[in-house]
Design a protein around this motif. Structure first.
Motif, PDB file in Angstrom:
ATOM      1  N   GLY A 110       0.602  -1.221  -0.097  1.00 25.62           N
ATOM      2  CA  GLY A 110      -0.063   0.071  -0.035  1.00 25.62           C
ATOM      3  C   GLY A 110       0.715   1.187  -0.160  1.00 25.62           C
ATOM      4  O   GLY A 110       0.144   2.303  -0.328  1.00 25.62           O
ATOM      5  N   GLY A 111       2.078   1.287   0.394  1.00 25.86           N
ATOM      6  CA  GLY A 111       2.712   2.470   0.164  1.00 25.86           C
ATOM      7  C   GLY A 111       3.550   2.609  -1.122  1.00 25.86           C
ATOM      8  O   GLY A 111       2.908   3.128  -2.132  1.00 25.86           O
ATOM      9  N   GLU A 112       4.895   2.508  -1.173  1.00 20.81           N
ATOM     10  CA  GLU A 112       5.772   2.704  -2.360  1.00 20.81           C
ATOM     11  C   GLU A 112       5.312   1.889  -3.583  1.00 20.81           C
ATOM     12  O   GLU A 112       5.339   2.522  -4.764  1.00 20.81           O
ATOM     13  N   GLN A 113       5.039   0.678  -3.471  1.00 21.93           N
ATOM     14  CA  GLN A 113       4.343   0.015  -4.619  1.00 21.93           C
ATOM     15  C   GLN A 113       3.156   0.557  -5.222  1.00 21.93           C
ATOM     16  O   GLN A 113       3.087   0.860  -6.332  1.00 21.93           O
ATOM     17  N   LEU A 114       2.160   0.902  -4.502  1.00 22.98           N
ATOM     18  CA  LEU A 114       0.857   1.491  -4.801  1.00 22.98           C
ATOM     19  C   LEU A 114       1.254   2.982  -5.389  1.00 22.98           C
ATOM     20  O   LEU A 114       0.705   3.414  -6.529  1.00 22.98           O
ATOM     21  N   ALA A 115       1.979   3.936  -4.884  1.00 26.92           N
ATOM     22  CA  ALA A 115       2.521   5.103  -5.259  1.00 26.92           C
ATOM     23  C   ALA A 115       3.217   5.176  -6.720  1.00 26.92           C
ATOM     24  O   ALA A 115       2.713   5.969  -7.387  1.00 26.92           O
ATOM     25  N   ALA A 116       4.014   4.119  -6.661  1.00 25.41           N
ATOM     26  CA  ALA A 116       4.653   3.824  -8.185  1.00 25.41           C
ATOM     27  C   ALA A 116       3.766   3.605  -9.151  1.00 25.41           C
ATOM     28  O   ALA A 116       3.943   4.132 -10.404  1.00 25.41           O
ATOM     29  N   PHE A 117       3.010   2.589  -9.219  1.00 24.33           N
ATOM     30  CA  PHE A 117       1.958   2.285 -10.027  1.00 24.33           C
ATOM     31  C   PHE A 117       0.858   3.583 -10.229  1.00 24.33           C
ATOM     32  O   PHE A 117       0.521   3.802 -11.333  1.00 24.33           O
ATOM     33  N   ALA A 118       0.597   4.263  -9.367  1.00 25.23           N
ATOM     34  CA  ALA A 118      -0.401   5.570  -9.423  1.00 25.23           C
ATOM     35  C   ALA A 118       0.441   6.665 -10.508  1.00 25.23           C
ATOM     36  O   ALA A 118      -0.183   7.116 -11.034  1.00 25.23           O
ATOM     37  N   ALA A 119       1.637   6.604 -10.299  1.00 25.60           N
ATOM     38  CA  ALA A 119       2.653   7.592 -10.888  1.00 25.60           C
ATOM     39  C   ALA A 119       2.732   7.098 -12.348  1.00 25.60           C
ATOM     40  O   ALA A 119       2.655   7.765 -13.116  1.00 25.60           O
ATOM     41  N   GLY A 120       2.676   5.780 -12.531  1.00 24.06           N
ATOM     42  CA  GLY A 120       2.787   5.200 -13.859  1.00 24.06           C
ATOM     43  C   GLY A 120       1.363   5.388 -14.656  1.00 24.06           C
ATOM     44  O   GLY A 120       1.206   5.720 -15.840  1.00 24.06           O
ATOM     45  N   ILE A 121       0.423   5.228 -14.002  1.00 24.72           N
ATOM     46  CA  ILE A 121      -0.981   5.617 -14.531  1.00 24.72           C
ATOM     47  C   ILE A 121      -1.215   7.043 -14.911  1.00 24.72           C
ATOM     48  O   ILE A 121      -1.612   7.495 -15.837  1.00 24.72           O
ATOM     49  N   ARG A 122      -0.748   7.747 -14.260  1.00 27.30           N
ATOM     50  CA  ARG A 122      -0.622   9.359 -14.477  1.00 27.30           C
ATOM     51  C   ARG A 122       0.122   9.677 -15.520  1.00 27.30           C
ATOM     52  O   ARG A 122      -0.434  10.292 -16.673  1.00 27.30           O
ATOM     53  N   GLN A 123       1.224   8.997 -15.618  1.00 31.13           N
ATOM     54  CA  GLN A 123       2.165   9.363 -16.772  1.00 31.13           C
ATOM     55  C   GLN A 123       1.330   8.779 -18.242  1.00 31.13           C
ATOM     56  O   GLN A 123       1.442   9.326 -19.103  1.00 31.13           O
ATOM     57  N   PHE A 124       1.010   7.482 -17.946  1.00 31.25           N
ATOM     58  CA  PHE A 124       0.277   7.116 -19.159  1.00 31.25           C
ATOM     59  C   PHE A 124      -1.061   7.768 -19.630  1.00 31.25           C
ATOM     60  O   PHE A 124      -1.235   7.916 -20.730  1.00 31.25           O
ATOM     61  N   LEU A 125      -1.854   8.262 -18.691  1.00 31.11           N
ATOM     62  CA  LEU A 125      -3.148   8.894 -19.146  1.00 31.11           C
ATOM     63  C   LEU A 125      -2.920  10.191 -19.505  1.00 31.11           C
ATOM     64  O   LEU A 125      -3.492  10.873 -20.328  1.00 31.11           O
ATOM     65  N   HIS A 126      -1.875  11.284 -18.898  1.00 29.59           N
ATOM     66  CA  HIS A 126      -1.927  12.160 -19.218  1.00 29.59           C
ATOM     67  C   HIS A 126      -0.316  12.890 -19.842  1.00 29.59           C
ATOM     68  O   HIS A 126      -0.070  14.047 -20.158  1.00 29.59           O
ATOM     69  N   GLY A 127       0.530  11.746 -19.862  1.00 27.64           N
ATOM     70  CA  GLY A 127       1.719  11.974 -20.746  1.00 27.64           C
ATOM     71  C   GLY A 127       2.660  12.978 -19.771  1.00 27.64           C
ATOM     72  O   GLY A 127       3.738  13.446 -20.076  1.00 27.64           O
ATOM     73  N   GLU A 128       2.495  12.881 -18.641  1.00 23.08           N
ATOM     74  CA  GLU A 128       3.198  13.476 -17.348  1.00 23.08           C
ATOM     75  C   GLU A 128       4.554  12.698 -17.114  1.00 23.08           C
ATOM     76  O   GLU A 128       4.345  11.312 -17.158  1.00 23.08           O
ATOM     77  N   ARG A 129       5.790  13.294 -17.021  1.00 29.85           N
ATOM     78  CA  ARG A 129       6.857  12.510 -16.791  1.00 29.85           C
ATOM     79  C   ARG A 129       7.381  12.806 -15.277  1.00 29.85           C
ATOM     80  O   ARG A 129       7.148  13.797 -15.135  1.00 29.85           O
TER      81      ARG A 129
END
Length: 143
Positions: A124-143
């Motif tokens: 629930g911490g770093e692994q979920l945060a990394a996945f959330a960041a990956g989804i943000r990058q995927f959906l919004h093109g943010e790096r």
């Protein structure tokens, strides 16, 4: 695993269970379209065109909120697309793990109705945060 073309989340309890986001495209500045695939032993399901609208709360903030609450919560939290072709239900279990139940449903106009679900357990911490960041990058093109 994250790349500009796809984001994958696998279950910590069984790596054969997972969800893949891929084939992102846009027709305009108001929405993002993408495919979602569920995998588990004996199951492969895909919806080709999930839509996220820029003015709605998309999946990234929902996942980021879960990651921010890494100490846990009571009950179930959920999110869905406007068309309800993708839904996510999240629960917290002892040991700091979050169960994400991903459900895909066919479009009503597709002729045949079906639904499929898998649950991925993640830290629930770093692994979920990394996945959330990956989804943000995927959906919004943010790096």
């Amino acid at each position: 695993m994250t790349s500009p073309e796809s984001v994958i989340i696998r279950c910590q309890d069984n790596a054969a269970v997972g969800v893949t986001f891929r084939d992102r495209f846009s027709f305009d500045a108001d929405s993002v379209h993408y495919a979602v695939e569920l995998r588990a032993p004996g199951l492969n399901a895909r919806v080709d065109e999930v839509v996220s609208w820029i003015w709605d709360s998309d999946l990234a903030p929902f996942l980021e909120g879960l990651a921010a609450d890494y100490r846990g919560w009571d009950g179930e939290r959920s999110w869905r697309t406007d068309d309800a072709d993708l839904t996510v239900a999240a629960v917290f279990r002892s040991g700091g793990y979050v169960g994400l139940t991903w459900t895909l449903r066919s479009w009503p106009a597709s002729g045949g109705r079906w639904g499929a679900s898998v649950t991925t357990w993640v830290e629930g911490g770093e692994q979920l945060a990394a996945f959330a960041a990956g989804i943000r990058q995927f959906l919004h093109g943010e790096r």
